[in-house]
Design an enzyme around this catalytic site. Structure first.
Site, PDB file in Angstrom:
ATOM      1  CB  CYS A   1      -0.944   0.157   1.373  1.00 25.88           C
ATOM      2  SG  CYS A   1      -2.196  -1.142   1.302  1.00 25.88           S
TER       3      CYS A   1
ATOM      4  CG  ASP B   1      14.643  37.151 -14.512  1.00 27.76           C
ATOM      5  OD1 ASP B   1      14.342  37.010 -15.500  1.00 27.76           O
ATOM      6  OD2 ASP B   1      13.847  37.732 -13.504  1.00 27.76           O
TER       7      ASP B   1
END
Length: 486
Positions: free
Chosen positions: A37, A442
């Site tokens: 699981c 940037d």
């Protein structure tokens, strides 16, 4: 926040708490049932003495466990790490061994077949073939439970050479016939589309990601519908064409994918592209734990928890979009990108008038003259860069060997005319999925970290501050850009 531990005791605590931070990080095999699981499975928590923990589905299945039909381990987000083994695993998960032998695939990634087997065995505890078989079976199980595709279509979409081989392996591995787990819900799909789901680790800043993509969507190729809160685009993979729509299911913590039926045979590589574009595998809690030590980033994390780095559906598309964005506004680059798509792209038909073309192929752009490219409204120098990059991509320049370091790739891109540090880092960040790529040149990033709103720091100062953000500098960049919007 406490850091995520890796001990068996802590794994059991995470299983008992249904802790989503560990989804995809480990799987629990339950010895009393023979089932494995996800840690978020809602069944009654077994006793610790009945649990065995595995780092992958393949390892759990190699130990003889079958996937749970309730929590569905095939839905778990991947636990990707930036190392050679996981880079190879990504290619195997996208179907690389469906088309090629181990020897051919090993050559493609720059290893011998013996080295390939050793790398995969050390990381995942199984052979490359066993890993590929597990991925095929889990993907087939996903298609059985989520679609109404025929078993023949499912077998071939998952990479099996024959339906007989698919049935035999499915029954031997899972002790049940493929058709026994089908959910007969005709509403799941029609003749025109297939619906699938991808789980992620919460939180997920869907609105922020959608707004980012909206500002950069190339007219004709892609469309963001903010009212319907979804993303749409045309798709071309090899000789298959169609479209996709991606939306968000908040309650189930999943992305919903609506896919045209014509793409059914390329679903495996298609989902790999969507996972990258929407950064499904990110672990936002782990990233936030690291970045929130910087007060500026901590403020933005609180505003937009679960912020992702928007990737790209196609690396070449994103690279050309980045080149068109050099020294112009986002809006200006978006306009010119749309012109390029509609002038040189191949027309297609989709349910939406705004999605009408495929992006031009590298071969198409490489064949154009500089004057033809410049006619969309860009300087000839930029047109020359686009032409050079298209020739680079057409020659296989973007087919990078796994395990290449960020600096190596940036330096390789910078050898092309017109590709500087900013463009190379931006391509590495969004198209090539390097979590530590950082376009420090940037202007927006430089402004975002400056205490004086009317000033900005320089690139060297920004890089110095960003050292503390490694290895998640790409996420830091998104947080800083988002802070400017705020």
């Amino acid at each position: 926040m406490q850091s995520i531990s890796t001990s068996g005791q802590d794994y059991y605590r995470a299983l008992a708490a249904k802790d989503a931070r560990f989804d995809g990080i480990f799987f629990a095999g339950i010895t009393t049932t023979g089932i494995y699981c996800r840690p978020i499975c809602r069944v009654k928590t077994p006793r610790q003495s009945s649990c065995v923990f595995f780092s992958s589905q393949a390892a759990a299945e190699a130990a003889g466990f079958r996937p749970c039909l309730r929590c569905r381990p095939e839905l778990a987000p991947y636990n990707l790490q930036q190392n050679l083994a996981h880079a190879i695993w990504q290619r195997i998960s996208a179907g690389a061994l469906n088309e090629h032998s181990i020897e051919v695939f090993a050559g493609q990634v720059g290893l011998s077949s013996r080295q390939l087997r050793r790398v995969i065995l050390q990381e995942f505890g199984v052979s490359p073939i066993a890993l590929a078989q597990t991925q095929r079976l889990l993907f087939a199980k996903k298609l059985i439970q989520e679609t109404q595709l025929s078993m023949t279509d499912i077998a071939f979409a998952a990479g099996f050479g024959s339906v007989r081989r698919f049935n035999a392996l499915f029954e031997s591995r899972y002790s049940m016939a493929p058709g026994s787990i089908r959910r007969l819900q005709a509403s799941l799909t029609t003749q025109q589309e297939i619906s699938l789901r991808l789980a992620y680790r919460p939180p997920y800043a869907w609105d922020a990601l959608l707004n980012y993509l909206n500002g950069r969507a190339m007219a004709g190729l892609e469309q963001v519908d903010l009212q319907q809160s979804c993303y749409r685009r045309s798709v071309r993979i090899d000789d298959k064409q169609g479209w996709i729509q991606v939306s968000h299911d908040v309650e189930k913590q999943q992305l919903r994918l609506d896919i045209s039926a014509g793409l059914s045979s390329v679903l495996l590589p298609l989902l790999a592209k969507i996972r990258q574009q929407f950064d499904v595998e990110a672990n936002p809690v782990l990233i936030a734990q690291h970045l929130q030590h910087d007060p500026l980033l901590a403020q933005q994390i609180a505003r937009t928890p679960g912020l992702r780095v928007p990737g790209s559906f196609d690396a070449f598309e994103l690279a050309i979009r980045a080149i068109l964005g050099q020294q112009v506004s986002v809006a200006g680059a978006t306009t010119v990108s749309g012109r390029l798509v509609q002038r040189f792209g191949e027309p297609t038909i989709t349910p939406w008038a705004g999605v009408s073309h495929h992006f031009p192929t590298p071969e198409k752009l490489a064949s154009l003259s500089i004057e033809e490219i410049a006619s969309i409204g860009v300087p000839k120098t930029r047109a020359a860069t686009i032409q050079a990059f298209a020739r680079f991509a057409a020659a296989g320049g973007l087919q990078l060997a796994p395990g290449l370091a960020l600096n190596e790739i940036v330096q390789r891109l910078k050898t092309l005319p017109g590709i500087g540090e900013w463009t190379a880092q931006y391509i590495a960040m969004r198209a090539l999925r390097f979590s530590n790529a950082f376009p420090a040149g940037d202007l927006g990033l430089q402004k975002a970290v400056s205490e004086d709103p009317s000033a900005r720091c320089n690139e060297k100062q920004l890089l110095l501050r960003a050292e503390a953000w490694s290895p998640w500098r790409s996420y830091a960049a998104l947080l800083l850009w988002q802070s400017l919007s705020a």
